[in-house]
Design a protein around this motif. Structure first.
Motif, short mmCIF file in Angstrom:
data_model
loop_
_atom_site.label_atom_id
_atom_site.label_comp_id
_atom_site.label_asym_id
_atom_site.label_seq_id
_atom_site.Cartn_x
_atom_site.Cartn_y
_atom_site.Cartn_z
N THR A 75 4.94 -4.23 13.47
CA THR A 75 3.56 -4.67 13.30
C THR A 75 3.00 -4.11 12.00
O THR A 75 3.55 -3.16 11.43
N HIS A 76 1.90 -4.68 11.56
CA HIS A 76 1.23 -4.21 10.35
C HIS A 76 0.77 -2.77 10.52
O HIS A 76 0.93 -1.95 9.61
N LEU A 77 0.20 -2.46 11.68
CA LEU A 77 -0.27 -1.09 11.92
C LEU A 77 0.88 -0.10 11.91
O LEU A 77 0.78 0.98 11.31
N ASN A 78 1.98 -0.45 12.55
CA ASN A 78 3.13 0.45 12.57
C ASN A 78 3.68 0.68 11.16
O ASN A 78 4.09 1.80 10.82
N ALA A 79 3.67 -0.37 10.34
CA ALA A 79 4.15 -0.21 8.97
C ALA A 79 3.28 0.78 8.21
O ALA A 79 3.78 1.66 7.49
N VAL A 80 1.97 0.67 8.37
CA VAL A 80 1.05 1.60 7.71
C VAL A 80 1.26 3.03 8.20
O VAL A 80 1.25 3.99 7.41
N MET A 81 1.48 3.18 9.49
CA MET A 81 1.67 4.52 10.04
C MET A 81 2.94 5.18 9.52
O MET A 81 3.01 6.40 9.40
N GLN A 82 3.94 4.36 9.19
CA GLN A 82 5.16 4.93 8.59
C GLN A 82 4.83 5.60 7.26
O GLN A 82 5.38 6.65 6.92
N VAL A 83 3.91 5.00 6.50
CA VAL A 83 3.49 5.58 5.22
C VAL A 83 2.64 6.83 5.45
O VAL A 83 2.87 7.88 4.84
N ILE A 84 1.66 6.71 6.32
CA ILE A 84 0.76 7.84 6.58
C ILE A 84 1.52 9.05 7.10
O ILE A 84 1.22 10.20 6.74
N ALA A 139 6.03 3.19 0.95
CA ALA A 139 5.01 2.15 0.83
C ALA A 139 5.11 1.26 2.06
O ALA A 139 6.05 1.36 2.86
N ALA A 140 4.12 0.39 2.22
CA ALA A 140 4.13 -0.54 3.34
C ALA A 140 3.58 -1.88 2.89
O ALA A 140 2.73 -1.97 2.00
N MET A 141 4.09 -2.93 3.52
CA MET A 141 3.58 -4.28 3.33
C MET A 141 2.72 -4.64 4.53
O MET A 141 3.09 -4.34 5.67
N LEU A 142 1.61 -5.31 4.28
CA LEU A 142 0.78 -5.80 5.37
C LEU A 142 -0.14 -6.88 4.84
O LEU A 142 -0.26 -7.09 3.63
N GLY A 143 -0.82 -7.57 5.78
CA GLY A 143 -1.76 -8.60 5.41
C GLY A 143 -3.17 -8.06 5.30
O GLY A 143 -3.54 -7.10 5.98
N LEU A 144 -3.96 -8.70 4.46
CA LEU A 144 -5.34 -8.26 4.25
C LEU A 144 -6.17 -8.29 5.53
O LEU A 144 -6.93 -7.35 5.79
N PRO A 145 -6.07 -9.34 6.40
CA PRO A 145 -6.85 -9.31 7.64
C PRO A 145 -6.54 -8.11 8.52
O PRO A 145 -7.44 -7.48 9.07
N SER A 146 -5.25 -7.78 8.65
CA SER A 146 -4.87 -6.61 9.45
C SER A 146 -5.40 -5.33 8.83
O SER A 146 -5.83 -4.41 9.53
N VAL A 170 0.83 -1.20 0.00
CA VAL A 170 0.00 0.00 0.00
C VAL A 170 0.87 1.25 0.00
O VAL A 170 2.01 1.25 0.47
N VAL A 171 0.29 2.32 -0.54
CA VAL A 171 0.90 3.66 -0.52
C VAL A 171 -0.16 4.64 -0.04
O VAL A 171 -1.33 4.28 0.11
N LYS A 172 0.23 5.88 0.17
CA LYS A 172 -0.76 6.89 0.52
C LYS A 172 -1.73 7.10 -0.64
O LYS A 172 -1.36 6.96 -1.81
N ALA A 173 -2.95 7.45 -0.30
CA ALA A 173 -3.99 7.61 -1.32
C ALA A 173 -3.58 8.62 -2.39
O ALA A 173 -3.92 8.47 -3.56
N ASP A 174 -2.83 9.66 -1.99
CA ASP A 174 -2.43 10.70 -2.94
C ASP A 174 -1.00 10.50 -3.45
O ASP A 174 -0.39 11.42 -4.00
N SER A 175 -0.47 9.29 -3.28
CA SER A 175 0.90 9.01 -3.71
C SER A 175 1.03 9.09 -5.23
O SER A 175 0.10 8.74 -5.96
N PRO A 176 2.19 9.49 -5.73
CA PRO A 176 2.42 9.52 -7.19
C PRO A 176 2.76 8.14 -7.76
O PRO A 176 2.94 8.01 -8.97
#
Length: 279
Positions: A166-175, A181-188, A113-119
């Motif tokens: 953690t998956h959440l921490n990876a996402v927060m690095q992107v946000i 970008a971040a890697m994570l699992g679909l359930p998370s 995943v990337v930020k919604a407004d990522s290029p």
């Protein structure tokens, strides 16, 4: 009961404390650390309550601060009931004799995943960029590295990674703009608050992977293991169980066979090598 379990459980999870040995020692339910401690207790308390009711024995939820610690505790047989990823289930069976019971029916996928407004609109655009990951031995991380390799992107050559735990921490690095970008699992991803998911865009995903698996330690007799299995199946038919399945996108329970576990042997062997490597 759930509030008390949450307050006590989070403290135990963080401290890594196992209950003292006694005649009424609780069943230890080990949940692999794809969520935060609080999320783990909040998510799995309804299931633990059902196990307590039907087995007439206390159930304590445990996890670990990282995957390495969780794998080691699994190897030592610390958990009576184990919920873990399929490649770690292979290791649990090989190292400690854990017996598969059930898995979540809905396959999982690894998401990039990337930020919604990522290029960035294709994996190749991440060449020279930084990708945040949860624990590097997570099966979705291993699968996503394989997907990027298929796109001729090699880790530590064409892109760098940062271990976020953690998956959440990876996402927060992107946000927060600390990773591209971040890697994570679909359930998370599904368990994240909508306001976080709205800030993200899926750039790539893996093919379907077998979901989390429930296993029991061989110290539980066959009758006890079957009682756990029966309780899980019964829980899935209750309103609480249906809400649990819907929230996590788990799709109910399905059987596990040995051939399915064997398919994850290559990932399991990768994990073994990673755990043996000097830190």
């Amino acid at each position: 009961m759930q509030t008390a379990r949450l307050l006590v459980g989070v403290l135990l999870l963080i401290a890594g404390i196992q209950p003292a040995c006694s005649a009424d020692k609780p069943l230890s339910f080990g949940v692999f650390p794809h969520l935060t401690a609080r999320q783990t207790v909040e998510t799995y308390s309804p299931l633990a309550d059902a196990l307590e009711k039907h087995l007439r024995r206390r159930v304590a939820i445990y996890t670990a601060r990282d995957f390495k610690t969780f794998v080691e505790r699994t190897r030592q047989g610390e958990y009576d009931i184990l919920l873990t990823a399929p490649h770690l289930a292979w290791l649990a069976r090989q190292d400690a004799g854990y017996r598969p019971l059930l898995k979540y029916a809905q396959p999982v996928r690894g998401l990039l995943v990337v930020k919604a407004d990522s290029p960035f609109y294709a994996p190749d655009a991440l060449r020279g960029r930084t990708i945040a990951t949860p624990d590097p031995i997570a099966v979705v991380v291993l699968a996503l590295h394989a997907e990027l390799a298929a796109n001729e992107l090699s880790r530590n050559i064409d892109y760098q990674t940062t271990d976020s735990g953690t998956h959440l921490n990876a996402v927060m690095q992107v946000i927060n703009g600390r990773a591209d970008a971040a890697m994570l699992g679909l359930p998370s991803y599904r368990l994240m608050p909508p306001e976080l998911r709205q800030q993200l865009r899926v750039l790539a995903e893996t093919p379907p992977l077998s979901s989390l698996m429930y296993l029991t330690h061989p110290r539980l007799r066959d009758a006890e293991a079957q009682a756990v299995r029966k309780t899980l199946l019964s829980f899935a038919t209750t309103p609480e169980g249906q809400a649990f399945m819907q929230r996590g996108g788990f799709g109910g329970f399905a059987d596990v066979d040995g051939n399915e576990l064997q398919a994850f042997r290559p990932y399991a062997l990768q994990v073994q090598e990673m755990l043996r490597a000097p830190q």
